[in-house]
Design a protein around this motif. Structure first.
Motif, mmCIF file in Angstrom:
data_model
loop_
_atom_site.group_PDB
_atom_site.id
_atom_site.type_symbol
_atom_site.label_atom_id
_atom_site.label_comp_id
_atom_site.label_asym_id
_atom_site.label_seq_id
_atom_site.Cartn_x
_atom_site.Cartn_y
_atom_site.Cartn_z
ATOM 1 N N GLY A 154 1.018 3.796 -2.978
ATOM 2 C CA GLY A 154 0.642 5.182 -2.696
ATOM 3 C C GLY A 154 1.695 6.144 -3.239
ATOM 4 O O GLY A 154 1.366 7.158 -3.876
ATOM 5 N N ILE B 244 -6.466 1.686 -2.243
ATOM 6 C CA ILE B 244 -5.088 1.658 -1.757
ATOM 7 C C ILE B 244 -4.995 2.238 -0.357
ATOM 8 O O ILE B 244 -4.354 1.695 0.544
ATOM 9 N N HIS C 191 -10.136 -5.135 -2.250
ATOM 10 C CA HIS C 191 -10.198 -5.395 -3.688
ATOM 11 C C HIS C 191 -11.590 -5.829 -4.136
ATOM 12 O O HIS C 191 -12.019 -5.495 -5.224
ATOM 13 N N ASP D 136 -6.694 -6.623 2.720
ATOM 14 C CA ASP D 136 -6.282 -6.421 1.340
ATOM 15 C C ASP D 136 -7.325 -7.019 0.404
ATOM 16 O O ASP D 136 -7.821 -6.360 -0.518
ATOM 17 N N GLU E 267 -9.909 4.045 -11.938
ATOM 18 C CA GLU E 267 -8.922 4.874 -11.248
ATOM 19 C C GLU E 267 -9.444 5.416 -9.919
ATOM 20 O O GLU E 267 -8.739 5.417 -8.920
ATOM 21 N N LEU F 247 -9.162 2.838 -7.391
ATOM 22 C CA LEU F 247 -7.833 2.579 -6.864
ATOM 23 C C LEU F 247 -7.335 3.681 -5.941
ATOM 24 O O LEU F 247 -6.749 3.403 -4.903
ATOM 25 N N TYR F 248 -7.556 4.933 -6.342
ATOM 26 C CA TYR F 248 -7.033 5.967 -5.456
ATOM 27 C C TYR F 248 -7.978 7.098 -5.131
ATOM 28 O O TYR F 248 -7.564 8.180 -4.735
ATOM 29 N N SER G 27 0.813 -1.214 0.000
ATOM 30 C CA SER G 27 0.000 0.000 0.000
ATOM 31 C C SER G 27 0.848 1.268 0.000
ATOM 32 O O SER G 27 0.514 2.234 -0.683
ATOM 33 N N GLY H 272 -2.682 8.869 -2.060
ATOM 34 C CA GLY H 272 -1.353 8.298 -2.168
ATOM 35 C C GLY H 272 -0.423 8.849 -1.100
ATOM 36 O O GLY H 272 0.323 8.110 -0.452
ATOM 37 N N MET H 273 -0.485 10.168 -0.890
ATOM 38 C CA MET H 273 0.407 10.793 0.086
ATOM 39 C C MET H 273 0.079 10.315 1.498
ATOM 40 O O MET H 273 0.977 10.147 2.331
ATOM 41 N N ILE I 252 -6.295 -0.244 2.200
ATOM 42 C CA ILE I 252 -5.307 -1.260 2.598
ATOM 43 C C ILE I 252 -4.284 -0.647 3.550
ATOM 44 O O ILE I 252 -3.951 -1.207 4.591
ATOM 45 N N ALA I 253 -3.792 0.531 3.179
ATOM 46 C CA ALA I 253 -2.771 1.168 4.017
ATOM 47 C C ALA I 253 -3.297 1.391 5.428
ATOM 48 O O ALA I 253 -2.607 1.130 6.412
ATOM 49 N N VAL J 184 1.326 9.084 -6.116
ATOM 50 C CA VAL J 184 1.798 10.456 -5.925
ATOM 51 C C VAL J 184 2.685 10.868 -7.099
ATOM 52 O O VAL J 184 2.523 11.945 -7.691
ATOM 53 N N ALA K 138 -1.121 7.362 2.307
ATOM 54 C CA ALA K 138 -0.565 6.008 2.418
ATOM 55 C C ALA K 138 0.940 6.082 2.666
ATOM 56 O O ALA K 138 1.484 5.347 3.500
ATOM 57 N N VAL K 139 1.623 6.978 1.928
ATOM 58 C CA VAL K 139 3.070 7.120 2.119
ATOM 59 C C VAL K 139 3.375 7.579 3.550
ATOM 60 O O VAL K 139 4.290 7.069 4.205
#
Lengths: 252, 291, 300
Positions: B111, C220, C44, C40, C123, C126-127, B107, C279-280, C223-224, B115, C282-283
């Motif tokens: 991610g 995503i 999905h 996970d 899309e 997914l995010y 993940s 995304g950020m 899951i994170a 980005v 999750a990071v």
């Protein structure tokens, strides 16, 4: 230690009738009939794969049985849960779980508290006493993952003690524990018997069967022999249970 | 669709279908060893971890004036971050369960990839359109040169697999015993994961990084249902993978909105689903045996 | 931090935080049970569930999507168990087979049915689409007290808040049984706890959180958030209570910091536009986990 009164048959803590359990690979237990005397300590003995743990689990409704009826103190097990304490194999759980010894022992109080009931001072004291009884009072706040195998086994036994049950069902309580723990556990089990409670344990060390237990159930997918150690635990029944290859030397 | 399945839908379409078949064959064969070693899901973390690498490689190539979508360049970037992801899985599973490590790496790397893709889009360099094709596969957009890359990669992976097939089988069967025989289990495991990474890379354009794990697992599980012998499991897995890859590429070429990866996975699952019932180790046989 | 913040950033940030918390809660127990990847799998299979629900009902209302996603989660768990027990497929592989296949089916259905044009697309799945949750009627902090402005809040916010409350309440009410079954299933069964029901309930809660979070933040981030905060907290704590508390803190921190980084960091770096917030986030969750790993000593 021979049961002085093999007859008349004592009251039964647990009776099993015609128990058959099958996994995908085939039948593990076939038509098992057994009765475990109340107020006695009974060892379940047999070679690997004989179905000893399976017998316990099937009796306590932990796994499905194909046929068979189990009664605990004369009633179906489902009605008697409060009077039974089960100690699984130590290896069956993840000891890395975030809990302290006392937390595990307090799990034994669930029958009293339920999901939301308060853990009263009296109940807390009962858990602390149970831990003290197995000689682990000093380790109450220790992480269970930091305990030795023997100490973990004692915590498991203390959880069962906290349940305040009349029948204790233990799956290999001496597997992989140190000598001090073995002595401590035997002492606790004997004191339970002295209080009139019943103990059933899967046991591996044939040499200690006569010293620890009153009665024995010899099992190899079927019941080979059952009764007081003095009459049921003999070279003949051992040979019948284990075949020719005895795992170790046994006192005659 | 018939024309497409029988290689009569034009030279490029035929080439792409054959490339997808080669990918499926390789994925099936490598996946079989991975499945027997019980490491199948690690490949999922690895596949998702390719995305940041792809994005960074695109940026780097576009910034230096090249074509951002040059496949070998994207594959190099993908390999770097996927390898890093694999190291992270190993570091984390020393402290936590491996399945948690897989979820974490999958993940967070994904991610990071998202980005970077948004950076690519907003930076407005190097024709990023179609870069999302690597998510779910876009075989129809493949060029003859891409197929050459896939074919070369598949050949190298299969050769290495052939050379290492015996030690791989021994480690999968009993790692302890293999160690006793003097095999270097860690090294062999790393080699197997490297080959898996190879499959992920050549599968990026065909199946996409989200579903490539299916092409590694499903054919292998199918093979396992049919046989107890390693060689045969690998052979069946390779065949199932090849058929699914070929069919997936051919069918997806017939309609505009059919991602190749999804179709390929559904085809592989159809074969697997059938096998679950009729294979010698499947439900019917077990049910018959259990009576 | 004025009108612009309230109108553009407040709602997405709150939704992300609530989504993170709703996912992190069941994630703790999935982690303790060694079932992290079930999260996970669930995230999905939400996609095919939602797509099928849309195809059957023709609407994208919350109850329909929820029912579809829960049904899909239930089906996937049943299939995984069936493959594992019935056909002897290894658990991890069974999971991989089921969730990839269902996801693939969802993608094909989505692309072929025309649902893609309506509200859903791969899309987004997914995010997510966090950035679109703007509150145009808000003209500053005063809007929080203005009934007319409040009525125009994006519906995702009250929905996510409701789901978070439900998830938290269920976890709180079944706290003790959940811990007991997570630690020692055999013992839990022996004292009569409904072990199967608890497992199914946990999966259902995770699915509920995943569905609600899904449309806003994507699979995503789901899951994170199911895995990362709980895992980081697990490294730092020695009791379930502390683990859950820390995981919620990490979840909220990831959401807030991640959202701010996504919105503002690119501007600091001179990039023309913001980057993906999901995304950020999750990071950020991954970075918190990394810090937790570096800050604690490995077990000897």
């Amino acid at each position: 230690m021979v049961d002085p009164t093999p007859f008349p048959i004592p009251e039964a803590a647990m009776t099993i009738r015609d128990l058959t359990v099958a996994y995908q690979e085939g039948r593990v237990l076939e038509g098992v009939d057994a009765r475990f005397a109340a107020g006695a300590m009974t060892a379940i003995v047999g070679p690997n794969g004989a179905g000893k743990s399976t017998l316990l689990k099937a009796s306590l409704d932990l796994i499905a049985r194909r046929t068979g009826e189990v009664r605990v103190f004369g009633a179906p097990f489902a009605n008697m849960r409060q009077r039974v304490a089960y100690v699984p194999q130590r290896a069956a759980v993840d000891w890395d779980f975030p809990a302290r010894a006392i937390d595990v022992v307090q799990m034994g109080l669930y029958g009293e508290t339920g999901a939301l009931g308060r853990l009263t001072g009296g109940l807390r004291a009962r858990a602390a006493d149970a831990l003290a009884r197995v000689g682990m009072a000093d380790f109450a706040k220790r992480q269970i993952g930091a305990l030795s195998g023997g100490q973990q086994q004692r915590v498991f036994l203390a959880r069962a003690l906290a349940q305040g049950a009349d029948l204790y069902v233990l799956d290999e309580p001496f597997a992989g524990v140190d000598a001090a723990t073995e002595t401590a556990i035997v002492a606790v089990l004997h004191s339970l018997r002295a209080e009139g409670r019943s103990v059933i344990a899967v046991h591996h060390d044939l040499a200690t069967v006569p010293a620890y237990f009153d009665r024995v159930l010899m099992l190899n997918r079927r019941v080979i022999a059952e009764g007081p150690v003095g009459t049921a635990f003999t070279q003949t029944t051992l040979a019948a249970t284990y075949g020719t290859a005895l795992p170790q030397k046994v006192p005659a | 669709m018939w024309a497409s399945l029988t290689l009569q839908a034009g030279y490029n379409a035929a080439l792409v279908s054959l490339g997808a078949a080669m990918l499926g064959l390789t994925a099936g064969a490598v996946g079989a060893f991975l499945y027997l070693r019980r490491r199948a899901l690690v490949s999922d973390a690895m596949a998702h971890a390719t995305l940041p690498g792809i994005g960074l490689a695109f940026l780097a190539m576009a910034a230096t004036g090249g074509d951002g979508r040059f496949l070998p360049g994207l594959m190099l970037g993908a390999a770097l971050t996927a390898g890093l992801g694999l190291l992270c899985v190993q570091a984390i599973s020393a402290r936590l369960a491996e399945d948690a490590a897989i979820g974490i790496v999958l993940s967070t790397f994904y991610g990071a990839g998202i980005v970077i893709l948004t950076v690519v889009q907003s930076a407005g360099v190097g024709r990023p359109a179609g870069l999302e094709g690597v998510l779910l596969g876009q075989a129809s957009a493949m060029l003859a040169s891409d197929v050459t890359v896939i074919a070369l990669g598949a050949a190298v992976i299969l050769l290495a697999l052939w050379a290492l097939r015996r030690p791989f089988a021994m480690v999968a069967f009993d790692a302890g015993h293999a160690t006793g025989l003097g095999l270097r289990v860690r090294l062999l495991d790393t080699a197997l994961l490297a080959l898996t990474l190879g499959v992920v890379l050549i599968g990026l354009q065909v199946v996409g990084l989200i579903l490539i794990v299916a092409l590694l697992i499903i054919p292998a599980a199918t093979g396992r249902l049919w046989s107890n012998r390693v060689g045969i499991v690998v052979l069946i897995a390779a065949c199932v993978g090849a058929v699914a890859g070929y069919g997936g590429a051919a069918i997806s070429a017939t309609a505009p909105n059919l991602p190749t990866g999804a179709v390929t996975v559904l085809l592989a699952f159809a074969v697997f689903g059938l096998s679950v019932f009729i294979a010698p180790r499947g439900l019917l046989a077990r049910w018959h045996h259990g009576r | 931090m004025g009108a612009e913040f309230v109108a553009l950033s407040l709602v997405p940030m709150l939704v992300a935080t609530l989504a993170a918390i709703a996912c992190a809660l069941p994630g703790n127990f999935l982690l303790l049970r060694g079932q992290s990847l079930l999260g996970d799998a669930i995230s999905h299979v939400v996609l095919p569930g939602i797509v099928v629900a849309f195809l059957l009902t023709g609407v994208t209302t919350t109850p329909a999507m929820l029912a579809g996603a829960l049904a899909a989660a239930g089906l996937s768990v049943a299939l995984i168990e069936g493959l594992r027990r019935g056909a002897g497929v290894e658990p991890g592989a069974a999971m991989g087979i089921v969730f990839t296949t269902m996801f693939a089916a969802g993608v094909v259905l989505l692309e072929q049915s025309g649902a893609a044009g309506v509200h859903l697309d791969v899309e987004h799945a997914l995010y997510g689409n966090l950035e679109s949750l703007i509150w145009l009627q808000a003209d500053g902090w005063a809007a929080l007290g203005d009934p007319a402005a409040l009525a125009a809040l994006p519906e995702e916010l009250p929905r996510m808040a409701l789901v978070t409350v439900i998830v938290a309440a269920c976890i709180a009410l079944s706290w003790r049984p959940l811990i007991l079954t997570s630690f020692d299933e055999g013992f839990a069964r022996s004292i009569g706890l409904p072990v199967r029901m608890l497992s199914a309930g946990l999966v259902a809660l995770a699915a509920l959180a995943a569905v609600a979070a899904f449309s806003a933040v994507g699979s995503i981030l789901v899951i994170a958030m199911l895995v990362c905060p709980a895992a980081a907290a697990r490294l730092l704590t020695t009791s379930v209570g502390a683990q859950v508390a820390f995981s919620l803190l990490f979840a909220a921190l990831s959401a807030v910091i991640g959202y701010i980084l996504a919105g503002y960091a690119p501007l600091w770096l001179g990039l023309p536009a913001a980057v993906s917030a999901a995304g950020m986030i999750a990071v950020t969750a991954g970075i918190i986990l990394m810090l937790a790993m570096l800050g604690t000593r490995p077990k000897s």
